[in-house]
Design an enzyme around this catalytic site. Sequence first.
Site, PDB file in Angstrom:
ATOM      1  N   CYS A 107       0.805  -1.229   0.000  1.00 49.61           N
ATOM      2  CA  CYS A 107       0.000   0.000   0.000  1.00 49.61           C
ATOM      3  C   CYS A 107       0.835   1.274   0.000  1.00 49.61           C
ATOM      4  CB  CYS A 107      -0.936   0.022   1.205  1.00 49.61           C
ATOM      5  SG  CYS A 107      -2.123  -1.327   1.228  1.00 49.61           S
ATOM      6  N   HIS A 373      -9.031   3.309  -2.415  1.00 49.50           N
ATOM      7  CA  HIS A 373      -7.606   3.064  -2.194  1.00 49.50           C
ATOM      8  C   HIS A 373      -7.041   2.227  -3.345  1.00 49.50           C
ATOM      9  CE1 HIS A 373      -3.880   1.881  -0.469  1.00 49.50           C
ATOM     10  NE2 HIS A 373      -4.299   0.981   0.387  1.00 49.50           N
ATOM     11  N   CYS A 403      -0.170   2.941   6.291  1.00 48.61           N
ATOM     12  CA  CYS A 403       0.155   1.622   6.814  1.00 48.61           C
ATOM     13  C   CYS A 403       0.410   0.700   5.624  1.00 48.61           C
ATOM     14  CB  CYS A 403      -0.972   1.087   7.689  1.00 48.61           C
ATOM     15  SG  CYS A 403      -2.596   1.021   6.884  1.00 48.61           S
ATOM     16  N   GLY A 405       1.014  -3.569   4.284  1.00 47.80           N
ATOM     17  CA  GLY A 405       0.929  -5.000   4.532  1.00 47.80           C
ATOM     18  C   GLY A 405       2.280  -5.587   4.916  1.00 47.80           C
TER      19      GLY A 405
END
Length: 417
Positions: A107, A373, A403, A405
């Site tokens: 991300c 997103h 944040c 993964g």
Amino acid sequence: MLSIYSPALDGRQECTVPDAYVFDAVRSPRGRGKKSGSLYATRPIDLLAQSLRALSSRNELDTSLVDDVVIGCVTQTGDQGACIARFAALEAGWDLDAPGVTLNRFCGSGLQAVNDAAAMVASGFYDCVVAGGVESMSRVAMGSDGGAIFDPSTLWNVGSVPQGISADLLATLGGITREDCDTFAAQSQQRAADAIEAGRFSRSLVPVTDRLGLPVLEADEHPRPGTTVETLSELGASFETMGRQFGLDALTKERYPQVERIQHVHHAGNSSGIVDGAAAVLVATEEAGKSMGLTPRAKIRSVAVVGTDPILMLSGPMPATRKALRKAGMQASDVDLWEVNEAFAAVPLAFINELEVDPGTVNVNGGAIALGHPLGATGAMLLGTVLDALEDHDKQVGAVTLCIGGGMGIATILERV
């Protein structure tokens, strides 16, 4: 002259390095990431090429001067395989001298691309780099590239859980309730609706067109205006069955024995939307920009990336931001506006609580809960969003954080010039 803090050098050191400036940022509208979405028929290479083409066109950019094109893309398979950065630049009609590289930090990929561009420029080895990201989640499904993150054996060996479980764990540890998450989600929808009505995205937004130049999508199509806490309260928790019946809640207890029972508070309405989108950002030295007749909009003050617990993987924005602030010699109170990616509502809520920032300065134009997103593009989009917001509100310092993964976090601090 740049003052850099280095623990290895035991303090601040003065050294002469070029500053990395942001000269412009563009993005596509976000289309719903499903076959019925408006961008499903648009190839991701075309989606990215149109952002690149818009960036070069509106800045009259001599693309032969671009030292590299750095693009974030998470699911690099199918339509998004084979170094989409290079081929999108070619598709955009850019000079053959402009190379390309595609990266994947989940991300955080879009922001990582910008940070890499800033580091290239600040090193003095590069003068002009275009960064950005792309993700067509309607055409290339999340997870279709496989890999260790989807391997149950690996997840048990390293201690990791699906992100939804992690989000609920983060909420539980922070005392964040279902009502807190739903209230934040409804606010995100309202802020996005207000921003769209006021035209606050128009400076960076580039409509997607077909090969005949006809409009395909001119505005973000994921927002759901009118969403309320009451309507959200009717949705069932998305990860409760997964956590309790498949043993994933129990896995978290090995690392967090103080949690008697995970409170499952997230659902589709207070989590980020699955969408398609692309973005491009022009980063260069001040001298290179001047030689091209361009005026810088902001300076990259610092960047940071950290690793965190892969079970509590969504806590990364906090240590990443602290690291970036430390590198810049700043405090959280020095930041005027924040973009904290709304992967799940608990992430910005935990960030606000832990860094003690004013909620009114976080995601002032809504976030991924409302807008969506597009994994590899989001970070680059958020950088453009906070830059536009700084100019709209006549503020000086902005920060972007996401944040990631696998247990990571990324952050960037920029200052208007």
